[in-house]
Design a protein around this motif. Structure first.
Motif, PDB file in Angstrom:
ATOM      1  N   HIS A 245       0.807  -1.228   0.000  1.00 44.79           N
ATOM      2  CA  HIS A 245       0.000   0.000   0.000  1.00 44.79           C
ATOM      3  C   HIS A 245       0.839   1.277   0.000  1.00 44.79           C
ATOM      4  O   HIS A 245       0.346   2.351   0.367  1.00 44.79           O
ATOM      5  CB  HIS A 245      -0.989   0.022   1.180  1.00 44.79           C
ATOM      6  N   SER A 246       2.081   1.161  -0.435  1.00 43.31           N
ATOM      7  CA  SER A 246       2.949   2.334  -0.553  1.00 43.31           C
ATOM      8  C   SER A 246       3.162   2.677  -2.024  1.00 43.31           C
ATOM      9  O   SER A 246       2.838   1.889  -2.922  1.00 43.31           O
ATOM     10  CB  SER A 246       4.301   2.057   0.110  1.00 43.31           C
ATOM     11  N   VAL A 247       3.697   3.882  -2.269  1.00 44.53           N
ATOM     12  CA  VAL A 247       4.082   4.304  -3.613  1.00 44.53           C
ATOM     13  C   VAL A 247       5.591   4.174  -3.714  1.00 44.53           C
ATOM     14  O   VAL A 247       6.333   4.643  -2.838  1.00 44.53           O
ATOM     15  CB  VAL A 247       3.659   5.766  -3.887  1.00 44.53           C
ATOM     16  N   SER A 248       6.088   3.543  -4.765  1.00 43.17           N
ATOM     17  CA  SER A 248       7.529   3.307  -4.898  1.00 43.17           C
ATOM     18  C   SER A 248       8.286   4.628  -5.035  1.00 43.17           C
ATOM     19  O   SER A 248       7.738   5.650  -5.488  1.00 43.17           O
ATOM     20  CB  SER A 248       7.825   2.425  -6.107  1.00 43.17           C
ATOM     21  N   ALA A 249       9.557   4.613  -4.660  1.00 44.49           N
ATOM     22  CA  ALA A 249      10.395   5.803  -4.790  1.00 44.49           C
ATOM     23  C   ALA A 249      10.505   6.229  -6.248  1.00 44.49           C
ATOM     24  O   ALA A 249      10.534   7.427  -6.566  1.00 44.49           O
ATOM     25  CB  ALA A 249      11.786   5.518  -4.209  1.00 44.49           C
ATOM     26  N   GLU A 250      10.549   5.244  -7.159  1.00 46.13           N
ATOM     27  CA  GLU A 250      10.659   5.553  -8.589  1.00 46.13           C
ATOM     28  C   GLU A 250       9.408   6.260  -9.093  1.00 46.13           C
ATOM     29  O   GLU A 250       9.483   7.225  -9.863  1.00 46.13           O
ATOM     30  CB  GLU A 250      10.905   4.270  -9.384  1.00 46.13           C
TER      31      GLU A 250
ATOM     32  N   ILE B 121      -3.064  10.167   0.326  1.00 43.86           N
ATOM     33  CA  ILE B 121      -2.119   9.749  -0.712  1.00 43.86           C
ATOM     34  C   ILE B 121      -1.822  10.896  -1.665  1.00 43.86           C
ATOM     35  O   ILE B 121      -0.667  11.125  -2.049  1.00 43.86           O
ATOM     36  CB  ILE B 121      -2.677   8.527  -1.466  1.00 43.86           C
ATOM     37  N   ALA B 122      -2.845  11.649  -2.041  1.00 49.88           N
ATOM     38  CA  ALA B 122      -2.652  12.790  -2.934  1.00 49.88           C
ATOM     39  C   ALA B 122      -1.710  13.812  -2.322  1.00 49.88           C
ATOM     40  O   ALA B 122      -0.788  14.318  -2.977  1.00 49.88           O
ATOM     41  CB  ALA B 122      -3.996  13.438  -3.259  1.00 49.88           C
ATOM     42  N   ARG B 123      -1.925  14.129  -1.059  1.00 50.50           N
ATOM     43  CA  ARG B 123      -1.062  15.108  -0.397  1.00 50.50           C
ATOM     44  C   ARG B 123       0.358  14.579  -0.248  1.00 50.50           C
ATOM     45  O   ARG B 123       1.332  15.336  -0.339  1.00 50.50           O
ATOM     46  CB  ARG B 123      -1.650  15.480   0.959  1.00 50.50           C
ATOM     47  N   GLY B 124       0.494  13.276   0.000  1.00 50.19           N
ATOM     48  CA  GLY B 124       1.823  12.687   0.106  1.00 50.19           C
ATOM     49  C   GLY B 124       2.618  12.776  -1.182  1.00 50.19           C
ATOM     50  O   GLY B 124       3.846  12.824  -1.165  1.00 50.19           O
ATOM     51  N   LEU B 125       1.899  12.820  -2.315  1.00 56.88           N
ATOM     52  CA  LEU B 125       2.543  12.946  -3.622  1.00 56.88           C
ATOM     53  C   LEU B 125       2.655  14.407  -4.070  1.00 56.88           C
ATOM     54  O   LEU B 125       3.196  14.681  -5.140  1.00 56.88           O
ATOM     55  CB  LEU B 125       1.760  12.157  -4.672  1.00 56.88           C
ATOM     56  N   GLY B 126       2.112  15.309  -3.270  1.00 56.64           N
ATOM     57  CA  GLY B 126       2.159  16.720  -3.625  1.00 56.64           C
ATOM     58  C   GLY B 126       1.222  17.095  -4.755  1.00 56.64           C
ATOM     59  O   GLY B 126       1.461  18.082  -5.459  1.00 56.64           O
ATOM     60  N   LEU B 127       0.132  16.343  -4.937  1.00 59.60           N
ATOM     61  CA  LEU B 127      -0.800  16.627  -6.020  1.00 59.60           C
ATOM     62  C   LEU B 127      -1.729  17.774  -5.636  1.00 59.60           C
ATOM     63  O   LEU B 127      -2.213  17.849  -4.506  1.00 59.60           O
ATOM     64  CB  LEU B 127      -1.632  15.385  -6.351  1.00 59.60           C
TER      65      LEU B 127
ATOM     66  N   ILE C 138      -6.815   0.909   4.327  1.00 57.75           N
ATOM     67  CA  ILE C 138      -6.950   2.347   4.086  1.00 57.75           C
ATOM     68  C   ILE C 138      -6.353   3.211   5.192  1.00 57.75           C
ATOM     69  O   ILE C 138      -6.162   4.412   5.006  1.00 57.75           O
ATOM     70  CB  ILE C 138      -8.413   2.750   3.855  1.00 57.75           C
ATOM     71  N   GLY C 139      -6.046   2.614   6.349  1.00 56.58           N
ATOM     72  CA  GLY C 139      -5.278   3.328   7.346  1.00 56.58           C
ATOM     73  C   GLY C 139      -6.050   4.112   8.386  1.00 56.58           C
ATOM     74  O   GLY C 139      -5.465   4.889   9.142  1.00 56.58           O
ATOM     75  N   PHE C 140      -7.360   3.936   8.489  1.00 59.25           N
ATOM     76  CA  PHE C 140      -8.113   4.569   9.565  1.00 59.25           C
ATOM     77  C   PHE C 140      -9.362   3.753   9.861  1.00 59.25           C
ATOM     78  O   PHE C 140      -9.782   2.917   9.054  1.00 59.25           O
ATOM     79  CB  PHE C 140      -8.459   6.029   9.245  1.00 59.25           C
TER      80      PHE C 140
END
Length: 270
Positions: A22-27, A56-62, A131-133
């Motif tokens: 459930h993570s986004v890869s560094a690449e 997730i969106a905020r973690g990617l800076g979207l 989903i984490g909550f």
């Protein structure tokens, strides 16, 4: 590079953008940063709850907008709801009356940023871990708000084909799709990820045909059909692969990262 008139990318989350943990890869994170600097629209269109997609969106800076609940709501960068199509109240009542006490099904109601269940069971705990909550517990859904989506979870061993067939025959006011074999997503009729993609694209002055879309589930078929360059993951059902321009590998091997990088001329060095 084959981008042509392509101006954006829409990602499904589980099984597509997200790895098995459930993570986004560094690449992929690096590629998203590069594409954002190039002015490429990056958005998320998921069946997940709004709170989870937002994180997730905020973690990617979207910047947004992005969509949750299988296209039932579209959220802007300031958490404002830009588009919303809740289920008819009479439909919700009928579904709760029919399946509210069916032990084969775990009922989950979603309203805006809220996730509500009438009890926490094993199936709900699995979703909570993903989903984490945790959800709000409301026995009998006595005080539920306007409902945007109902998720019915069955046991993995039996799957949800039987339930999807029942629901499709039950009421023409709903759209029924499976995000996983045992996850049945219920939204208002004609509400799906393809409609959400069209709304998000238009909000940025684009057409859905200018967007690359990637997914892995049956509920991603409308998303891929609406896009200008549809990509299916290797583990997708055949019904999704049939509408894809490209089929890549696993969500754990960065084959999607490589494919999108090539499309926009941002292939990673090896």
């Amino acid at each position: 590079m084959i981008s042509g008139t392509l101006r954006g990318v829409a990602f499904d989350l589980d099984g597509t953008l997200l790895r098995s943990d459930h993570s986004v890869s560094a690449e992929m994170r690096s590629l998203c940063a590069v594409l954002s600097r190039q002015g490429i629209l990056l958005t998320l269109i998921s069946s997940r709850p709004a709170r989870s997609v937002e994180e997730i969106a905020r973690g990617l800076g979207l910047e947004g907008p992005w969509s949750a609940l299988n296209g039932a709501i579209v959220i802007g960068s300031g958490r404002e709801i830009l588009d919303r199509s809740p289920l008819p109240e009479a439909t919700v009542e009928r579904l709760l009356a029919r399946y509210g006490r069916d032990e084969r099904v775990s009922l989950n109601l979603y309203a805006g940023f809220d996730w509500i269940v009438q009890a926490v069971d094993v199936r709900v705990r699995v979703e909570e871990h993903i989903i984490g909550f945790a959800p709000t517990v409301d026995a009998g859904f006595a005080s539920r708000p306007v409902t945007d989506k109902i998720l019915m979870i069955t046991d993995e061993a039996t799957g949800g084909a039987w339930l999807a067939q029942e629901l499709e025959a039950l009421d023409d006011d709903v759209a029924v799709a499976r995000s996983k074999p045992n996850y049945i997503e219920i939204t208002r009729s004609k509400i799906d990820k393809g409609r959400a993609l069209a709304f998000i694209a238009a909000s940025r002055g684009l057409s859905a045909r200018e967007i690359v879309a990637a997914g892995d589930g049956e509920n991603d078929i409308p998303l891929l059909k609406a896009s200008g360059y549809p990509i299916a993951m290797g583990h997708s059902p055949q019904s999704l692969k049939q509408v894809a321009e490209l089929v890549v590998g696993s969500n754990d091997d960065d084959s999607l990262t490589d494919a999108i990088g090539r499309i926009f001329g941002a292939a990673r060095s090896r």
